[in-house]
Write a protein that holds these residues in place. Sequence first.
Motif, PDB file in Angstrom:
ATOM      1  N   PRO A  32       0.769  -1.195  -0.275  1.00  0.00           N
ATOM      2  CA  PRO A  32      -0.062  -0.292  -0.418  1.00  0.00           C
ATOM      3  C   PRO A  32       0.898   1.653   0.173  1.00  0.00           C
ATOM      4  O   PRO A  32       0.010   2.386   0.241  1.00  0.00           O
ATOM      5  CB  PRO A  32      -0.606   0.049   1.407  1.00  0.00           C
ATOM      6  CG  PRO A  32      -0.147  -0.999   2.307  1.00  0.00           C
ATOM      7  CD  PRO A  32       0.829  -1.978   1.363  1.00  0.00           C
ATOM      8  N   LEU A  33       2.388   1.196   0.394  1.00  0.00           N
ATOM      9  CA  LEU A  33       2.662   2.855   0.615  1.00  0.00           C
ATOM     10  C   LEU A  33       3.358   2.699  -1.115  1.00  0.00           C
ATOM     11  O   LEU A  33       3.183   1.786  -1.912  1.00  0.00           O
ATOM     12  CB  LEU A  33       4.419   1.483   0.827  1.00  0.00           C
ATOM     13  CG  LEU A  33       4.021   1.626   2.235  1.00  0.00           C
ATOM     14  CD1 LEU A  33       5.653   0.860   2.849  1.00  0.00           C
ATOM     15  CD2 LEU A  33       3.889   2.767   3.324  1.00  0.00           C
ATOM     16  N   LYS A  34       3.275   3.778  -1.360  1.00  0.00           N
ATOM     17  CA  LYS A  34       3.709   4.735  -2.724  1.00  0.00           C
ATOM     18  C   LYS A  34       4.950   4.764  -2.897  1.00  0.00           C
ATOM     19  O   LYS A  34       5.907   5.376  -1.961  1.00  0.00           O
ATOM     20  CB  LYS A  34       3.036   6.521  -2.650  1.00  0.00           C
ATOM     21  CG  LYS A  34       3.104   6.790  -3.874  1.00  0.00           C
ATOM     22  CD  LYS A  34       2.438   7.284  -3.713  1.00  0.00           C
ATOM     23  CE  LYS A  34       2.658   8.779  -5.234  1.00  0.00           C
ATOM     24  NZ  LYS A  34       2.178   8.178  -7.030  1.00  0.00           N
ATOM     25  N   ILE A  35       5.787   4.336  -3.714  1.00  0.00           N
ATOM     26  CA  ILE A  35       6.609   3.778  -4.396  1.00  0.00           C
ATOM     27  C   ILE A  35       7.560   5.081  -5.069  1.00  0.00           C
ATOM     28  O   ILE A  35       6.384   4.909  -6.352  1.00  0.00           O
ATOM     29  CB  ILE A  35       7.346   2.634  -4.500  1.00  0.00           C
ATOM     30  CG1 ILE A  35       7.231   1.867  -3.262  1.00  0.00           C
ATOM     31  CG2 ILE A  35       9.204   2.196  -5.329  1.00  0.00           C
ATOM     32  CD1 ILE A  35       7.150  -0.071  -3.357  1.00  0.00           C
ATOM     33  N   ARG A  56      12.550   3.825  -3.443  1.00  0.00           N
ATOM     34  CA  ARG A  56      12.957   5.308  -2.511  1.00  0.00           C
ATOM     35  C   ARG A  56      11.304   5.234  -2.435  1.00  0.00           C
ATOM     36  O   ARG A  56      10.100   5.204  -3.260  1.00  0.00           O
ATOM     37  CB  ARG A  56      13.636   6.117  -3.219  1.00  0.00           C
ATOM     38  CG  ARG A  56      14.479   5.959  -3.586  1.00  0.00           C
ATOM     39  CD  ARG A  56      15.209   7.603  -4.591  1.00  0.00           C
ATOM     40  NE  ARG A  56      16.246   7.136  -4.058  1.00  0.00           N
ATOM     41  CZ  ARG A  56      17.223   6.273  -5.120  1.00  0.00           C
ATOM     42  NH1 ARG A  56      16.312   5.635  -5.833  1.00  0.00           N
ATOM     43  NH2 ARG A  56      18.531   6.649  -5.409  1.00  0.00           N
ATOM     44  N   CYS A  57      10.737   5.329  -1.358  1.00  0.00           N
ATOM     45  CA  CYS A  57       9.104   5.801  -1.012  1.00  0.00           C
ATOM     46  C   CYS A  57       9.223   7.771  -0.273  1.00  0.00           C
ATOM     47  O   CYS A  57      10.544   8.145  -0.589  1.00  0.00           O
ATOM     48  CB  CYS A  57       8.710   5.271   0.171  1.00  0.00           C
ATOM     49  SG  CYS A  57       9.041   2.651  -0.004  1.00  0.00           S
ATOM     50  N   LYS A  58       8.287   7.917   0.158  1.00  0.00           N
ATOM     51  CA  LYS A  58       8.273   9.237   0.807  1.00  0.00           C
ATOM     52  C   LYS A  58       9.313   9.632   1.779  1.00  0.00           C
ATOM     53  O   LYS A  58      10.221  10.873   1.796  1.00  0.00           O
ATOM     54  CB  LYS A  58       6.941   9.158   1.210  1.00  0.00           C
ATOM     55  CG  LYS A  58       6.574  10.876   0.943  1.00  0.00           C
ATOM     56  CD  LYS A  58       5.321  11.158   1.109  1.00  0.00           C
ATOM     57  CE  LYS A  58       4.992  12.726   1.366  1.00  0.00           C
ATOM     58  NZ  LYS A  58       3.039  12.839   1.831  1.00  0.00           N
ATOM     59  N   TYR A  59       9.371   8.179   2.637  1.00  0.00           N
ATOM     60  CA  TYR A  59       9.897   8.731   3.960  1.00  0.00           C
ATOM     61  C   TYR A  59      10.589   7.834   4.201  1.00  0.00           C
ATOM     62  O   TYR A  59      11.932   7.913   4.682  1.00  0.00           O
ATOM     63  CB  TYR A  59       9.425   9.569   5.249  1.00  0.00           C
ATOM     64  CG  TYR A  59       8.660  10.446   4.940  1.00  0.00           C
ATOM     65  CD1 TYR A  59       8.837  11.481   4.963  1.00  0.00           C
ATOM     66  CD2 TYR A  59       7.022  10.585   5.019  1.00  0.00           C
ATOM     67  CE1 TYR A  59       7.925  12.821   5.222  1.00  0.00           C
ATOM     68  CE2 TYR A  59       5.901  11.630   4.934  1.00  0.00           C
ATOM     69  CZ  TYR A  59       6.906  12.446   5.027  1.00  0.00           C
ATOM     70  OH  TYR A  59       5.761  13.773   4.606  1.00  0.00           O
ATOM     71  N   HIS A  60      11.076   6.568   2.845  1.00  0.00           N
ATOM     72  CA  HIS A  60      11.945   5.996   3.190  1.00  0.00           C
ATOM     73  C   HIS A  60      13.105   5.540   1.982  1.00  0.00           C
ATOM     74  O   HIS A  60      12.258   5.158   1.528  1.00  0.00           O
ATOM     75  CB  HIS A  60      11.508   4.696   3.710  1.00  0.00           C
ATOM     76  CG  HIS A  60      10.477   4.455   4.626  1.00  0.00           C
ATOM     77  ND1 HIS A  60      10.911   4.615   6.593  1.00  0.00           N
ATOM     78  CD2 HIS A  60       8.975   4.930   5.267  1.00  0.00           C
ATOM     79  CE1 HIS A  60       9.985   5.410   6.739  1.00  0.00           C
ATOM     80  NE2 HIS A  60       8.910   4.958   6.417  1.00  0.00           N
ATOM     81  N   THR A  61      14.030   4.842   2.393  1.00  0.00           N
ATOM     82  CA  THR A  61      14.429   4.081   1.307  1.00  0.00           C
ATOM     83  C   THR A  61      14.888   2.979   1.388  1.00  0.00           C
ATOM     84  O   THR A  61      15.897   2.746   2.538  1.00  0.00           O
ATOM     85  CB  THR A  61      16.105   4.460   1.047  1.00  0.00           C
ATOM     86  OG1 THR A  61      15.563   6.228   0.587  1.00  0.00           O
ATOM     87  CG2 THR A  61      16.764   4.317  -0.141  1.00  0.00           C
ATOM     88  N   LEU A  62      15.166   1.964   0.196  1.00  0.00           N
ATOM     89  CA  LEU A  62      15.039   0.311   1.070  1.00  0.00           C
ATOM     90  C   LEU A  62      16.361  -0.006  -0.112  1.00  0.00           C
ATOM     91  O   LEU A  62      15.858   0.314  -1.459  1.00  0.00           O
ATOM     92  CB  LEU A  62      13.691  -0.621   0.815  1.00  0.00           C
ATOM     93  CG  LEU A  62      12.495   0.293   1.443  1.00  0.00           C
ATOM     94  CD1 LEU A  62      11.299  -0.514   1.022  1.00  0.00           C
ATOM     95  CD2 LEU A  62      13.007  -0.240   3.274  1.00  0.00           C
ATOM     96  N   VAL A  93       4.242   0.328  10.372  1.00  0.00           N
ATOM     97  CA  VAL A  93       3.442   2.329   9.791  1.00  0.00           C
ATOM     98  C   VAL A  93       1.791   2.015  10.320  1.00  0.00           C
ATOM     99  O   VAL A  93       1.277   2.361  10.959  1.00  0.00           O
ATOM    100  CB  VAL A  93       3.365   2.225   8.597  1.00  0.00           C
ATOM    101  CG1 VAL A  93       2.516   3.140   8.197  1.00  0.00           C
ATOM    102  CG2 VAL A  93       4.868   2.890   8.382  1.00  0.00           C
ATOM    103  N   ARG A  94       1.510  -0.180   9.947  1.00  0.00           N
ATOM    104  CA  ARG A  94       0.209  -0.044  11.004  1.00  0.00           C
ATOM    105  C   ARG A  94      -0.028  -0.099  12.121  1.00  0.00           C
ATOM    106  O   ARG A  94      -0.939   0.487  12.546  1.00  0.00           O
ATOM    107  CB  ARG A  94       0.241  -0.939  10.197  1.00  0.00           C
ATOM    108  CG  ARG A  94      -0.854  -0.787   8.263  1.00  0.00           C
ATOM    109  CD  ARG A  94      -1.580  -2.212   7.446  1.00  0.00           C
ATOM    110  NE  ARG A  94      -1.364  -2.083   6.599  1.00  0.00           N
ATOM    111  CZ  ARG A  94      -1.867  -3.258   5.399  1.00  0.00           C
ATOM    112  NH1 ARG A  94      -1.838  -4.092   5.540  1.00  0.00           N
ATOM    113  NH2 ARG A  94      -2.208  -2.818   4.181  1.00  0.00           N
ATOM    114  N   ASP A  95       0.922  -0.901  12.446  1.00  0.00           N
ATOM    115  CA  ASP A  95       1.094  -0.558  14.346  1.00  0.00           C
ATOM    116  C   ASP A  95       0.523   0.534  14.678  1.00  0.00           C
ATOM    117  O   ASP A  95       0.715   0.641  16.302  1.00  0.00           O
ATOM    118  CB  ASP A  95       2.190  -1.661  14.404  1.00  0.00           C
ATOM    119  CG  ASP A  95       1.967  -2.941  14.141  1.00  0.00           C
ATOM    120  OD1 ASP A  95       1.113  -3.295  13.843  1.00  0.00           O
ATOM    121  OD2 ASP A  95       3.164  -3.751  14.767  1.00  0.00           O
TER     122      ASP A  95
END
Length: 117
Positions: A32-35, A56-62, A93-95
């Motif tokens: 569900p995250l926007k990549i 790369r997501c909005k606030y995260h880099t994997l 994020v869901r928790d």
Amino acid sequence: MNISIIGRQFAITQAIYGYVTEQLQSLVSATPLKITSATVVFGREKNRFSTTLVLRCKYHTLKAEIEGFDLYRTLDTAIDKVGHQLYVLTDRVRDHRGVALRELERSYAEAAVGGDD
């Protein structure tokens, strides 16, 4: 989503490009995250391949870096690693979301009804 595929020391064929695009689309559709972007860097040294995958997501880099003798296997392993990182990130994020007030009131009401027995 922007997909960038880079080959170092060899050329990227249409088959490799299609396979990478297909695998990344299936990975992105499952979360569900926007990549925003994905970068895949393939490198070759003699008969060894290395694959670096960065999402790369909005606030995260994997990121995942894999080395091996088979190009497709290294890509699959990198996608599995990033998929696991996405799963953990999504779960985390869901928790952090709070419990809805309706659910909280319902649980208190059920506890009060169950306590009278």
